[in-house]
Design an enzyme around this catalytic site. Structure first.
Site, short mmCIF file in Angstrom:
data_model
loop_
_atom_site.label_atom_id
_atom_site.label_comp_id
_atom_site.label_asym_id
_atom_site.label_seq_id
_atom_site.Cartn_x
_atom_site.Cartn_y
_atom_site.Cartn_z
N THR A 104 24.81 83.52 18.60
CA THR A 104 23.84 82.57 19.14
C THR A 104 24.27 81.11 18.95
O THR A 104 25.14 80.80 18.16
CB THR A 104 22.47 82.77 18.46
N ASP A 105 23.58 80.26 19.69
CA ASP A 105 23.77 78.82 19.49
C ASP A 105 22.72 78.35 18.49
O ASP A 105 22.02 79.16 17.88
CB ASP A 105 23.68 78.08 20.84
N LEU A 106 22.59 77.06 18.33
CA LEU A 106 21.66 76.53 17.32
C LEU A 106 20.19 76.86 17.60
O LEU A 106 19.37 76.84 16.70
CB LEU A 106 21.82 75.01 17.21
N SER A 107 19.89 77.21 18.85
CA SER A 107 18.49 77.51 19.19
C SER A 107 18.16 78.99 19.02
O SER A 107 17.03 79.40 19.27
CB SER A 107 18.20 77.08 20.63
#
Length: 159
Positions: free
Chosen positions: A29-32
């Site tokens: 995943t990304d930061l979100s």
């Protein structure tokens, strides 16, 4: 024996479809907390590789024998909904076309809620060509097209 783990079985055929299950981990995943777009391609690649292995198409043996290797020559992908951290995903793959030196595989990634789900997240279509060690298109090794055709038709895979 109680201390022997069960066999590793990430995917299986259900008729003409290959089903491959996976879970979204933090690293995907990304930061979100949403799956990074390139990881959907990785999930599809893993599912295709598992499908070929289960169909008896030994990519490694072909490479080691100097016959060649598969290369993606065309790819279309459509992102519909995001997958998120800790989601259970199902990649469903179907062989759509078999040619002398290539194969077309359609794939869908669904969010799984225990049973099959219609929560479609991503869909794609991949054309892979078999290439010689010099990088030129070459006919698939003997029997592979028959195996792909059997998979496409939901038949028992020839041994």
């Amino acid at each position: 024996m109680d201390d022997v783990p069960p066999p590793f079985v990430p995917g299986a055929f259900a008729g003409a479809a290959h089903h491959y299950r996976l879970r979204v981990y933090f690293e995907d995943t990304d930061l979100s907390g949403i799956v990074y777009h390139a990881n959907y391609l990785r999930y599809m690649e893993r599912a295709r590789s598992d499908m070929l292995r289960l169909a008896g198409i030994d990519q490694r043996a072909a490479m080691e024998a100097g016959e060649g290797a598969w290369a993606v020559t065309d790819l279309a992908i459509k992102y519909l909904r995001p997958a998120k951290l800790d989601d259970d995903l199902l990649v469903v793959s179907h062989v759509e076309a078999v040619r002398g030196a290539s194969v077309v595989i359609a794939q869908r990634i669904l969010r799984s809620h225990g049973a099959l789900s219609d929560d479609l997240l991503t869909e794609g279509r991949v054309t892979a060509a078999f290439l010689s060690p010099e990088g030129r298109p070459r006919r698939q090794p003997a029997g592979w097209a028959d195996r792909f055709t059997a998979v496409m038709n939901g038949e028992t895979i020839p041994c």
